[in-house]
Write an enzyme that holds these catalytic residues in place. Structure first.
Site, PDB file in Angstrom:
ATOM      1  N   GLY A  62       0.850  -1.197   0.000  1.00  0.00           N
ATOM      2  CA  GLY A  62       0.000   0.000   0.000  1.00  0.00           C
ATOM      3  C   GLY A  62       0.880   1.240   0.000  1.00  0.00           C
TER       4      GLY A  62
ATOM      5  N   GLY B 179     -12.643   0.504   2.367  1.00  0.00           N
ATOM      6  CA  GLY B 179     -11.885   0.470   1.108  1.00  0.00           C
ATOM      7  C   GLY B 179     -10.561  -0.256   1.231  1.00  0.00           C
TER       8      GLY B 179
ATOM      9  N   ASP C  63      -3.532 -12.633  -1.324  1.00  0.00           N
ATOM     10  CA  ASP C  63      -3.091 -11.266  -1.632  1.00  0.00           C
ATOM     11  C   ASP C  63      -1.671 -11.039  -1.083  1.00  0.00           C
ATOM     12  OD1 ASP C  63      -3.936  -8.317  -2.365  1.00  0.00           O
ATOM     13  OD2 ASP C  63      -3.072  -8.225  -0.356  1.00  0.00           O
TER      14      ASP C  63
ATOM     15  N   LYS D 190       2.134 -10.508  -3.000  1.00  0.00           N
ATOM     16  CA  LYS D 190       3.050  -9.413  -2.661  1.00  0.00           C
ATOM     17  C   LYS D 190       4.448  -9.943  -2.331  1.00  0.00           C
ATOM     18  CE  LYS D 190      -0.716  -6.429  -1.174  1.00  0.00           C
ATOM     19  NZ  LYS D 190      -1.637  -6.113  -0.080  1.00  0.00           N
TER      20      LYS D 190
ATOM     21  N   GLY E 135      -6.121   1.139   1.370  1.00  0.00           N
ATOM     22  CA  GLY E 135      -6.983   2.321   1.449  1.00  0.00           C
ATOM     23  C   GLY E 135      -6.702   3.264   0.295  1.00  0.00           C
TER      24      GLY E 135
END
Ligand code: HSE
Length: 381
Positions: free
Chosen positions: A116, A169, A183, A187, A283
């Site tokens: 992120g 979100g 997920d 990564k 987010g």
């Protein structure tokens, strides 16, 4: 540099807004599905972007493999720089897309696909130029960290916190990839590709938090542990190991202090030692900020994150091991190499002897095939 955006969901809207305030960047057209065009800046075909000579770069925030792969390929062939936040795409087609970018003399950067807002891949790629990276890993999924933190700190219910993570979100459109550990696995695959020039595609193990129950939380809290979903990767001979699993960490571990949607990404390098980066891992604006950082890197001349020699490998998870906490029906406990067993009605809570990641994940798969409900977590030693 004029930037088009493919996708106008949570992250796409954040990117579009940030483009209006970023130095050296200008917002271009946004590709949306036919029927979603409700403003002049929106277009509905990829050709409207690839054929627009004023567009210099394309941000892909659609998620999923198709049409993202075809559209990113089209943008690269049209000599547009590409920045993507799409880990599924890069994990599946990263080396080919990077080769296409090189052929066309444009950039392909994807630091928003891992961590992120945490500038993990950016720093990892830099570290690889001057130091030898020995391992990579950490908490790489914001949704599950948010859920684990809420379940442990306020006793919240799994289904409720998953809904909250979606509303905020953090979760993917289909949150299965978040809660199953897939997920985070994608990564760590990307981190291995960047750090070790090896993209592991098979032999990988991932376990998520789907089977976590409130009683498990109470039990490992009584033992002084906090549960985090942790990814690990590192070189082994001519391949790598890479896996994701719930992990019980002691109060002294940095992972223990990682709250809400935050990620903790770490790498260990021969000269630099242990480097730990903490920040929001999911987010709208945290992820958009990583996209914008990549765009600024393109402006500064950076072109590649995927090493040129990166090859696909089968991972080897037979060399790393530790004890595990396993909750399962009592009748199945004898199949585990038990060190300690606590019985609670029909349930057994087992601390295993130290076993390899491959052994534990394979054992859990066998037990589930026999109909057992199993939750397991590695124990950080
Ligand atoms: N669903 C992802 C997460 C988004 O929760 O970490 C950021 O990659």
């Amino acid at each position: 540099m004029k930037v088009a955006v493919l996708g106008f969901g949570t992250v796409g809207q954040g990117v579009y807004e940030m483009l209006h305030h970023a130095k050296g960047l200008e917002a271009g057209p946004v590709l949306v599905r036919p029927g979603k065009k409700d403003a002049d800046f929106k277009v509905t075909t990829i050709e409207a972007i690839t054929g627009d000579p004023s567009v210099d770069a394309v941000v892909e925030v659609l998620g999923g493999i198709e049409p993202a792969c075809s559209w990113v390929s089209a943008a690269l062939k049209a000599k547009k720089h590409v920045v993507t936040a799409n880990k599924a795409l890069v994990a599946a087609h990263g080396p080919e897309l990077a080769a296409l970018a090189r052929e066309n003399g444009v950039a392909l950067l994807f630091s928003a696909a891992c961590g992120g807002g945490v500038p993990f891949l950016h720093n990892l790629a830099l570290a690889c130029q001057s130091d030898e990276v020995l391992s990579v890993g950490g908490i790489l999924n914001g949704t599950t960290n948010y859920m684990l933190d809420a379940m442990q700190s306020r006793g919240a219910d799994y289904a409720d916190v998953l809904k909250d993570a979606q509303a905020l979100g953090y979760a993917e459109a289909d949150p299965t990839a978040d809660v199953s550990g897939l997920d985070a696995l994608r990564k760590i695959m990307l981190a291995c590709a960047v750090a070790f020039e090896k993209l592991p595609c098979e032999g990988l193990y991932h376990e998520g938090i789907v089977d976590l129950a409130a009683e498990d939380v109470r039990d490992f809290q009584s033992m002084g542990y906090t549960c985090r979903l942790v990814a690990k990767g590192g070189p082994v001979d001519d391949t790598v190991f890479a896996f994701v699993e719930p992990t019980l960490v002691p109060a002294s571990a940095a992972e223990c202090a990682v709250k809400d949607n935050y990620n903790l990404a770490r790498y260990e390098a021969k000269c630099a030692g242990d480097i730990v980066l903490i920040g929001q891992g999911a987010g709208r604006f945290p992820t958009a900020s990583a996209v914008l950082r990549d765009l600024s890197d393109v402006l500064s001349g950076q072109r590649m994150m995927m090493p040129q020699g990166c090859v696909r490998v089968t991972a080897d998870c037979t060399g790393c091991g530790h004890p595990y906490y396993v909750r399962l029906p009592k009748a199945f406990a004898a199949q585990l190499p038990c060190d300690e067993v606590k019985e609670d009605g029909d349930i057994a809570r087992v601390i295993t002897k130290s076993i390899t990641v491959k052994e534990m994940h394979d054992l859990a798969a066998q037990l589930r095939q026999q109909g057992a409900q199993v939750f397991f977590a590695g124990i950080e030693e």
